[in-house]
Design a protein around this motif. Structure first.
Motif, PDB file in Angstrom:
ATOM      1  N   ARG A 186       0.832  -1.208   0.000  1.00 34.30           N
ATOM      2  CA  ARG A 186       0.000   0.000   0.000  1.00 34.30           C
ATOM      3  C   ARG A 186       0.866   1.258   0.000  1.00 34.30           C
ATOM      4  O   ARG A 186       0.573   2.221  -0.689  1.00 34.30           O
ATOM      5  CB  ARG A 186      -0.915   0.008   1.220  1.00 34.30           C
ATOM      6  N   TYR A 187       1.937   1.238   0.780  1.00 33.19           N
ATOM      7  CA  TYR A 187       2.834   2.377   0.851  1.00 33.19           C
ATOM      8  C   TYR A 187       3.479   2.648  -0.512  1.00 33.19           C
ATOM      9  O   TYR A 187       3.542   3.787  -0.958  1.00 33.19           O
ATOM     10  CB  TYR A 187       3.914   2.123   1.907  1.00 33.19           C
ATOM     11  N   ALA A 188       3.953   1.599  -1.174  1.00 37.10           N
ATOM     12  CA  ALA A 188       4.580   1.762  -2.488  1.00 37.10           C
ATOM     13  C   ALA A 188       3.579   2.253  -3.521  1.00 37.10           C
ATOM     14  O   ALA A 188       3.882   3.131  -4.333  1.00 37.10           O
ATOM     15  CB  ALA A 188       5.206   0.441  -2.930  1.00 37.10           C
ATOM     16  N   THR A 189       2.375   1.717  -3.505  1.00 38.87           N
ATOM     17  CA  THR A 189       1.339   2.153  -4.445  1.00 38.87           C
ATOM     18  C   THR A 189       0.964   3.604  -4.186  1.00 38.87           C
ATOM     19  O   THR A 189       0.811   4.390  -5.128  1.00 38.87           O
ATOM     20  CB  THR A 189       0.099   1.247  -4.325  1.00 38.87           C
ATOM     21  N   GLY A 190       0.825   3.972  -2.925  1.00 38.88           N
ATOM     22  CA  GLY A 190       0.495   5.359  -2.584  1.00 38.88           C
ATOM     23  C   GLY A 190       1.585   6.322  -3.006  1.00 38.88           C
ATOM     24  O   GLY A 190       1.299   7.418  -3.519  1.00 38.88           O
ATOM     25  N   ALA A 191       2.835   5.928  -2.819  1.00 38.99           N
ATOM     26  CA  ALA A 191       3.948   6.784  -3.236  1.00 38.99           C
ATOM     27  C   ALA A 191       3.969   6.947  -4.751  1.00 38.99           C
ATOM     28  O   ALA A 191       4.210   8.043  -5.270  1.00 38.99           O
ATOM     29  CB  ALA A 191       5.269   6.205  -2.742  1.00 38.99           C
ATOM     30  N   THR A 192       3.686   5.881  -5.469  1.00 39.08           N
ATOM     31  CA  THR A 192       3.643   5.943  -6.927  1.00 39.08           C
ATOM     32  C   THR A 192       2.526   6.870  -7.393  1.00 39.08           C
ATOM     33  O   THR A 192       2.727   7.710  -8.286  1.00 39.08           O
ATOM     34  CB  THR A 192       3.442   4.535  -7.519  1.00 39.08           C
ATOM     35  N   GLU A 193       1.359   6.736  -6.812  1.00 34.62           N
ATOM     36  CA  GLU A 193       0.229   7.594  -7.189  1.00 34.62           C
ATOM     37  C   GLU A 193       0.512   9.057  -6.860  1.00 34.62           C
ATOM     38  O   GLU A 193       0.200   9.946  -7.636  1.00 34.62           O
ATOM     39  CB  GLU A 193      -1.049   7.127  -6.488  1.00 34.62           C
ATOM     40  N   GLU A 194       1.113   9.305  -5.692  1.00 35.26           N
ATOM     41  CA  GLU A 194       1.432  10.679  -5.309  1.00 35.26           C
ATOM     42  C   GLU A 194       2.460  11.292  -6.264  1.00 35.26           C
ATOM     43  O   GLU A 194       2.355  12.462  -6.639  1.00 35.26           O
ATOM     44  CB  GLU A 194       1.976  10.706  -3.879  1.00 35.26           C
ATOM     45  N   LEU A 195       3.418  10.505  -6.689  1.00 33.48           N
ATOM     46  CA  LEU A 195       4.417  10.978  -7.643  1.00 33.48           C
ATOM     47  C   LEU A 195       3.770  11.310  -8.981  1.00 33.48           C
ATOM     48  O   LEU A 195       4.080  12.338  -9.593  1.00 33.48           O
ATOM     49  CB  LEU A 195       5.506   9.918  -7.821  1.00 33.48           C
ATOM     50  N   LYS A 196       2.853  10.455  -9.435  1.00 35.77           N
ATOM     51  CA  LYS A 196       2.160  10.715 -10.696  1.00 35.77           C
ATOM     52  C   LYS A 196       1.328  11.990 -10.612  1.00 35.77           C
ATOM     53  O   LYS A 196       1.261  12.768 -11.558  1.00 35.77           O
ATOM     54  CB  LYS A 196       1.271   9.533 -11.076  1.00 35.77           C
ATOM     55  N   GLU A 197       0.671  12.214  -9.465  1.00 34.53           N
ATOM     56  CA  GLU A 197      -0.124  13.427  -9.298  1.00 34.53           C
ATOM     57  C   GLU A 197       0.762  14.662  -9.259  1.00 34.53           C
ATOM     58  O   GLU A 197       0.415  15.700  -9.821  1.00 34.53           O
ATOM     59  CB  GLU A 197      -0.944  13.338  -8.009  1.00 34.53           C
ATOM     60  N   THR A 198       1.901  14.560  -8.607  1.00 37.82           N
ATOM     61  CA  THR A 198       2.795  15.695  -8.481  1.00 37.82           C
ATOM     62  C   THR A 198       3.414  16.078  -9.813  1.00 37.82           C
ATOM     63  O   THR A 198       3.486  17.254 -10.161  1.00 37.82           O
ATOM     64  CB  THR A 198       3.928  15.384  -7.469  1.00 37.82           C
ATOM     65  N   LEU A 199       3.854  15.094 -10.577  1.00 35.50           N
ATOM     66  CA  LEU A 199       4.533  15.373 -11.838  1.00 35.50           C
ATOM     67  C   LEU A 199       3.584  15.617 -12.993  1.00 35.50           C
ATOM     68  O   LEU A 199       3.997  16.138 -14.029  1.00 35.50           O
ATOM     69  CB  LEU A 199       5.486  14.226 -12.173  1.00 35.50           C
ATOM     70  N   GLY A 200       2.348  15.267 -12.839  1.00 34.28           N
ATOM     71  CA  GLY A 200       1.359  15.558 -13.872  1.00 34.28           C
ATOM     72  C   GLY A 200       1.298  14.499 -14.955  1.00 34.28           C
ATOM     73  O   GLY A 200       1.936  13.449 -14.886  1.00 34.28           O
ATOM     74  N   PRO A 201       0.534  14.780 -16.000  1.00 36.58           N
ATOM     75  CA  PRO A 201       0.326  13.783 -17.059  1.00 36.58           C
ATOM     76  C   PRO A 201       1.565  13.561 -17.933  1.00 36.58           C
ATOM     77  O   PRO A 201       1.648  12.577 -18.635  1.00 36.58           O
ATOM     78  CB  PRO A 201      -0.820  14.365 -17.884  1.00 36.58           C
ATOM     79  N   GLU A 202       2.554  14.473 -17.875  1.00 29.88           N
ATOM     80  CA  GLU A 202       3.742  14.313 -18.708  1.00 29.88           C
ATOM     81  C   GLU A 202       4.550  13.079 -18.319  1.00 29.88           C
ATOM     82  O   GLU A 202       5.267  12.514 -19.139  1.00 29.88           O
ATOM     83  CB  GLU A 202       4.656  15.541 -18.608  1.00 29.88           C
ATOM     84  N   ILE A 203       4.435  12.661 -17.072  1.00 24.90           N
ATOM     85  CA  ILE A 203       5.217  11.524 -16.592  1.00 24.90           C
ATOM     86  C   ILE A 203       4.794  10.226 -17.284  1.00 24.90           C
ATOM     87  O   ILE A 203       5.589   9.303 -17.429  1.00 24.90           O
ATOM     88  CB  ILE A 203       5.115  11.399 -15.052  1.00 24.90           C
ATOM     89  N   ALA A 204       3.567  10.160 -17.749  1.00 25.56           N
ATOM     90  CA  ALA A 204       3.090   8.945 -18.415  1.00 25.56           C
ATOM     91  C   ALA A 204       3.759   8.767 -19.775  1.00 25.56           C
ATOM     92  O   ALA A 204       3.856   7.650 -20.274  1.00 25.56           O
ATOM     93  CB  ALA A 204       1.577   8.992 -18.580  1.00 25.56           C
ATOM     94  N   ASP A 205       4.235   9.869 -20.366  1.00 22.95           N
ATOM     95  CA  ASP A 205       4.846   9.803 -21.689  1.00 22.95           C
ATOM     96  C   ASP A 205       6.323   9.421 -21.660  1.00 22.95           C
ATOM     97  O   ASP A 205       6.921   9.203 -22.699  1.00 22.95           O
ATOM     98  CB  ASP A 205       4.706  11.158 -22.398  1.00 22.95           C
ATOM     99  N   VAL A 206       6.927   9.325 -20.493  1.00 25.86           N
ATOM    100  CA  VAL A 206       8.350   9.026 -20.385  1.00 25.86           C
ATOM    101  C   VAL A 206       8.585   7.534 -20.618  1.00 25.86           C
ATOM    102  O   VAL A 206       7.902   6.693 -20.031  1.00 25.86           O
ATOM    103  CB  VAL A 206       8.890   9.436 -18.988  1.00 25.86           C
TER     104      VAL A 206
END
Length: 113
Positions: A41-61
């Motif tokens: 849960r901690y790892a999943t939450g950290a991943t989701e928080e990182l995606k929210e912080t960096l925005g949609p551009e992170i999905a294109d990397v």
């Protein structure tokens, strides 16, 4: 796995079973299960928080492209040597030397010394 080979891992498991005993084993197995779930849960939450912080551009990397394990230093050097970025320069010419006339003083720069 933490520098432990298969035989050592088996010995550690058997030692843990012997120390814990069959009475308390289900209790400790339940605690281990909860610990693993909390870590997930901690790892999943950290991943989701990182995606929210960096925005949609992170999905294109393309993360595989940025993995440093894929680079071979020999290939990098070979490619750098084969590249021809700059046009070829003419060979360096030797400076023209002139002889001083008898009694002529050599040029002297007072600021250079």
């Amino acid at each position: 796995m933490l520098g432990i080979n298969g035989g050592e891992a088996i010995i550690l498991v058997l030692l843990a079973l012997f120390i814990i005993g069959p009475e308390r084993l289900p209790e400790y197995a339940e605690k281990l299960k909860e610990l693993v779930k909390a870590a997930k849960r901690y790892a999943t939450g950290a991943t989701e928080e990182l995606k929210e912080t960096l925005g949609p551009e992170i999905a294109d990397v393309d993360w595989r492209k940025l993995d440093p394990r894929q680079y071979d230093p020999r290939t990098i050097v070979r490619q750098a040597l084969l590249e021809d970025d700059e046009p070829a320069r003419p060979a360096a010419q030797r400076p023209v030397l002139t002889r001083l006339a008898p009694g002529e003083r050599a040029p002297f720069d007072t600021e250079a010394t």
